[in-house]
Design an enzyme around this catalytic site. Structure first.
Site, PDB file in Angstrom:
ATOM      1  N   GLU A  63      -9.352  10.028  -6.192  1.00 16.74           N
ATOM      2  CA  GLU A  63      -9.143  11.123  -6.643  1.00 16.74           C
ATOM      3  C   GLU A  63     -10.446  12.204  -6.157  1.00 16.74           C
ATOM      4  O   GLU A  63     -11.653  11.660  -6.121  1.00 16.74           O
ATOM      5  CB  GLU A  63      -9.376  11.330  -8.103  1.00 16.74           C
ATOM      6  CG  GLU A  63      -9.147  12.725  -8.807  1.00 16.74           C
ATOM      7  CD  GLU A  63      -9.440  12.770 -10.381  1.00 16.74           C
ATOM      8  OE1 GLU A  63      -8.778  13.732 -11.032  1.00 16.74           O
ATOM      9  OE2 GLU A  63      -9.974  11.528 -10.672  1.00 16.74           O
ATOM     10  N   LYS A 153      -1.799  16.536 -10.120  1.00 17.60           N
ATOM     11  CA  LYS A 153      -1.910  15.885 -11.362  1.00 17.60           C
ATOM     12  C   LYS A 153      -1.341  16.621 -12.385  1.00 17.60           C
ATOM     13  O   LYS A 153      -1.497  17.894 -12.610  1.00 17.60           O
ATOM     14  CB  LYS A 153      -3.664  15.864 -11.651  1.00 17.60           C
ATOM     15  CG  LYS A 153      -4.059  14.946 -12.729  1.00 17.60           C
ATOM     16  CD  LYS A 153      -5.702  14.913 -12.529  1.00 17.60           C
ATOM     17  CE  LYS A 153      -5.964  13.927 -13.856  1.00 17.60           C
ATOM     18  NZ  LYS A 153      -7.629  13.922 -13.605  1.00 17.60           N
ATOM     19  N   CYS A 220      -5.824   9.754 -11.636  1.00 19.26           N
ATOM     20  CA  CYS A 220      -6.561   9.578 -12.858  1.00 19.26           C
ATOM     21  C   CYS A 220      -6.179   9.385 -14.104  1.00 19.26           C
ATOM     22  O   CYS A 220      -5.360   8.518 -14.489  1.00 19.26           O
ATOM     23  CB  CYS A 220      -7.652  10.406 -12.830  1.00 19.26           C
ATOM     24  SG  CYS A 220      -9.140  10.130 -13.842  1.00 19.26           S
TER      25      CYS A 220
END
Length: 368
Positions: A63, A153, A220
């Protein structure tokens, strides 16, 4: 006795990166990821070249791979914030790949025959000129000669406003990014396995698990959310790729640094292993880790099999390659037995999962 599926093997690597500081230029970070012709350093020091020696076909970077994890800092100057972002627009959705920040990755990918996943901060400019910032990753396919998938995300942790305690470690992703708007779109990546069944040649039945690999991408905090994994599982995902930056310790929370680190690493493994097991898919997880700007992040880059077992894991908090050869055919056992969704899922009982966001406790009991 049931016949065993034909192997569908692909070698992958989690390309763990050590820390990037606020002042670290992108060129220096990129130099650790890929060796250029002008670079006299040994190829063994560069992650993509090291991966090529192991015949890796997919390499996964973390990330926000090109920068420090800036959301831990309160930055108020708009020009300073903009330095962390890469451009994108409807006319050029993967513009980052044409910049000096990422073009060397594309060139090296073609030279080595290696697809890649990498995360970056994306500034999307819509046709009307408005901009939206996302925490984004993309998948570049050498066989296709272009990026074939993007993911933004969805599950942003932290807060918009900083914690007032001056000693606290901040997590301000909600301040700098908007939640992803494209959902969980699985995709097939061409050119990775031999003998993949194509649409033109497919028989009416019996083609499950025989085509080009089905991939999904997470970033994540997404790995902690069962809904994200299940969305990919319902599309037949065989391999989920994920990059992360995960805090090892924060002084405002309970527990010693050692206790917090152990718990953070446990939760990381638990999330990744449960996600792979519950959806009968492989997982590749790549960390950015070590001490960034005075704040420590966990490592634990790893590859997880469809039974939820860790088959390869990093041993350091620096640049490190974690390599494994996956047989995608091993996904079939879980997809056809315990997690045969068509046979066992009971959607008539799952309405609460979509109808409700926050917790609504069941009513209190009376005294009588």
């Amino acid at each position: 006795m049931a016949s065993q599926p034909m192997p569908r093997s692909v070698t992958v690597a989690a390309a763990q990166l050590g820390p990037n500081q606020l002042e670290t230029p992108r060129e220096e970070i990129l130099a650790r990821m890929v060796r250029t012709d002008a670079d006299p350093a040994p190829a063994s020091l560069k992650l993509m070249d090291e991966a090529a020696a192991s015949k890796v076909r997919i390499i996964v970077f973390p990330e926000l791979a090109l920068t420090t994890f800036f959301p831990v800092k309160l930055i108020k100057d708009a020009d300073e914030i903009s330095k962390f972002f890469e451009p994108a627009s409807p006319s050029s959705p993967y513009a980052v790949l044409e910049t000096p920040h990422a073009k060397p990755l594309v060139d090296k990918a073609h030279a080595l025959g290696m697809d890649f996943y990498f995360g970056y901060a994306e500034r999307w400019t819509a046709e009307d000129g408005t901009t939206t910032d996302y925490n984004t990753t993309l998948y570049y396919s050498v066989a296709a000669g272009q990026a074939i998938a993007k993911y933004r995300k969805v599950h942003l942790p932290g807060t918009v406003e900083p914690i007032e305690d001056p000693k606290a470690y901040q997590q301000l992703e909600k301040r700098y990014f908007k939640p992803g708007d494209i959902g969980f779109q699985a995709f097939r990546a061409p050119g990775l396995v031999e003998g993949a069944v194509k649409a033109e040649d497919a028989a009416a039945n019996g083609t499950d698990g025989k085509g080009d690999p089905i991939l999904g991408m997470l970033i994540c905090n997404d790995r902690r959310w069962a809904e994200a994994w299940r969305a990919y599982g319902l599309q037949g995902a065989e391999l989920v790729l994920e990059g992360y930056n995960t805090t090892m310790w924060a002084p405002q929370y309970e527990g010693s640094p050692e206790e917090q680190r152990a718990l953070a690493e446990f939760h990381h493994r638990l999330s990744c292993q449960a996600g792979s097991y519950g959806n009968a898919c492989w997982g590749v997880h790549a960390a950015k880790c070590g001490e960034e700007n005075g704040q420590w992040m966990i490592g634990g880059s790893m590859v997880v099999d469809p039974d939820g077992r860790v088959v390869a894991e990093s041993a350091t908090l620096g640049d490190e390659l974690v390599v494994a050869t996956l047989d995608l055919a091993r996904c079939r056992k879980g997809k056809e037995r315990v997690f045969n969704f068509a046979r066992h899922r009971r959607t008539e009982h799952y309405g609460i999962l979509l109808e409700q966001v926050g917790v609504k406790e069941v009513p209190l009991l009376g005294r009588s």
